[in-house]
Design an enzyme around this catalytic site. Structure first.
Site, PDB file in Angstrom:
ATOM      1  N   GLY A  46       0.837  -1.195   0.000  1.00 32.38           N
ATOM      2  CA  GLY A  46       0.000   0.000   0.000  1.00 32.38           C
ATOM      3  C   GLY A  46       0.867   1.237   0.000  1.00 32.38           C
ATOM      4  CB  CYS A  91       5.165   1.921   7.818  1.00 32.23           C
ATOM      5  SG  CYS A  91       4.688   3.508   7.087  1.00 32.23           S
ATOM      6  CG  LEU A  92       6.511   1.057   1.756  1.00 24.93           C
ATOM      7  CD1 LEU A  92       5.886   1.359   0.407  1.00 24.93           C
ATOM      8  CD2 LEU A  92       7.611   0.009   1.621  1.00 24.93           C
ATOM      9  CG  HIS A 133      -0.701   0.990   7.424  1.00 25.83           C
ATOM     10  ND1 HIS A 133       0.242   0.474   8.304  1.00 25.83           N
ATOM     11  CD2 HIS A 133      -0.013   1.826   6.604  1.00 25.83           C
ATOM     12  CE1 HIS A 133       1.425   0.994   8.025  1.00 25.83           C
ATOM     13  NE2 HIS A 133       1.294   1.824   6.994  1.00 25.83           N
ATOM     14  CG  HIS A 137       0.162   6.546   5.942  1.00 26.51           C
ATOM     15  ND1 HIS A 137       1.237   7.015   6.652  1.00 26.51           N
ATOM     16  CD2 HIS A 137       0.464   5.251   5.628  1.00 26.51           C
ATOM     17  CE1 HIS A 137       2.153   6.051   6.779  1.00 26.51           C
ATOM     18  NE2 HIS A 137       1.705   4.969   6.158  1.00 26.51           N
TER      19      HIS A 137
HETATM   20  O1  K1U Z   1       1.806   2.314   3.985  1.00 31.91           O
HETATM   21  C1  K1U Z   1       2.861   1.733   3.801  1.00 31.91           C
HETATM   22  O2  K1U Z   1       3.890   2.207   4.213  1.00 31.91           O
HETATM   23  C2  K1U Z   1       2.892   0.414   3.083  1.00 31.91           C
HETATM   24  C3  K1U Z   1       2.928  -0.768   4.029  1.00 31.91           C
HETATM   25  C4  K1U Z   1       1.500  -1.258   4.191  1.00 31.91           C
HETATM   26  C5  K1U Z   1       1.219  -2.275   5.242  1.00 31.91           C
HETATM   27  C6  K1U Z   1       2.022  -3.370   5.473  1.00 31.91           C
HETATM   28  C7  K1U Z   1       1.703  -4.306   6.435  1.00 31.91           C
HETATM   29  C8  K1U Z   1       0.569  -4.158   7.173  1.00 31.91           C
HETATM   30  C9  K1U Z   1      -0.213  -3.059   6.965  1.00 31.91           C
HETATM   31  C10 K1U Z   1       0.093  -2.124   5.985  1.00 31.91           C
HETATM   32  C11 K1U Z   1       3.829  -1.832   3.414  1.00 31.91           C
HETATM   33  O3  K1U Z   1       3.570  -2.313   2.376  1.00 31.91           O
HETATM   34  S1  K1U Z   1       5.232  -2.312   4.305  1.00 31.91           S
HETATM   35  C12 K1U Z   1       5.942  -3.617   3.286  1.00 31.91           C
HETATM   36  C13 K1U Z   1       5.211  -4.898   3.377  1.00 31.91           C
HETATM   37  O4  K1U Z   1       4.555  -5.169   4.369  1.00 31.91           O
HETATM   38  C14 K1U Z   1       5.250  -5.888   2.273  1.00 31.91           C
HETATM   39  C15 K1U Z   1       6.058  -5.715   1.188  1.00 31.91           C
HETATM   40  C16 K1U Z   1       6.064  -6.656   0.160  1.00 31.91           C
HETATM   41  C17 K1U Z   1       5.281  -7.755   0.222  1.00 31.91           C
HETATM   42  C18 K1U Z   1       4.462  -7.950   1.326  1.00 31.91           C
HETATM   43  C19 K1U Z   1       4.453  -7.018   2.345  1.00 31.91           C
HETATM   44 ZN    ZN Z   2       2.648   3.148   6.122  1.00 31.99          ZN
END
Ligand code: K1U
Ligand code: ZN
Length: 167
Positions: A46, A91-92, A133, A137
């Site tokens: 996301g 979270c990125l 989530h 943001h």
């Molecule tokens: O909002 C963001 O920073 C993105 C975040 C979203 C999220 C992850 C986990 C739980 C809730 C919301 C991410 O994508 S972090 C990276 C991640 O979890 C992931 C990356 C690649 C494949 C699977 C997961």
């Molecule tokens: Zn996030």
């Protein structure tokens, strides 16, 4: 298409409350395309416009295993929620930090698609977590704010130290 730089916690711009999109035009569709490309490249499931320093209510999500179910949600609104689940989140904007957060188990979100058509999505599991989530943001809230103050302080100190090393 350009990849967009992602703001890192504790950047104060992540606290901005995003404004509703008044008109869905090519600039919004272009923003959503660039956000999707940035999310896939990161990689993430996301991304909210807030994270790329655009304070408009736009999020992109792809929580599918096959990474081919892109959702673009404009002006998303949580209209129903029920139950409780605890899921490990990342979270990125908070690289390298993962922790458990309590969220609603099932949600219904109303939004506009890139054609301006009103849509509704019902979700549970990871997709429900991701929707909550990303909507957080847009309200200027990062997932670490669901953690204890002690954890928040430790995470902040770690990321500030990291940013000094990489600057
Ligand atoms: O909002 C963001 O920073 C993105 C975040 C979203 C999220 C992850 C986990 C739980 C809730 C919301 C991410 O994508 S972090 C990276 C991640 O979890 C992931 C990356 C690649 C494949 C699977 C997961
Ligand atoms: Zn996030």
């Amino acid at each position: 298409m350009p990849l967009l730089p992602i703001l890192r916690f504790p950047d104060p711009r992540l606290k901005t409350v995003a404004a509703p999109v008044e008109m869905i035009d090519d600039s919004i569709r272009c923003l959503a395309r660039d956000m999707a490309e940035t999310m896939y490249e990161a990689p993430g499931i996301g991304l909210a416009a807030t994270q790329v320093d655009v304070h408009k209510r736009v999020i992109v999500i792809d929580a599918s295993e096959t990474r081919d179910h892109l959702l673009v949600l404009i002006n998303p609104e949580l209209v129903e929620s029920e139950g409780v689940q605890v899921c490990e989140e990342g979270c990125l904007s908070v690289p390298g930090i993962y922790d458990k957060v309590e969220r609603a188990e099932r949600v219904v979100v109303r939004y506009l698609d890139p054609d301006g058509k009103a849509q509704k999505i019902s979700a549970d599991g990871l997709l429900a977590v991701c929707l909550q989530h990303e909507i957080d943001h847009l309200e200027g809230k990062v997932f670490v704010e669901h953690l204890s103050l002690l954890k928040q302080m430790r995470i902040k100190a770690k990321l500030v130290k990291q940013s000094r090393i990489t600057a």
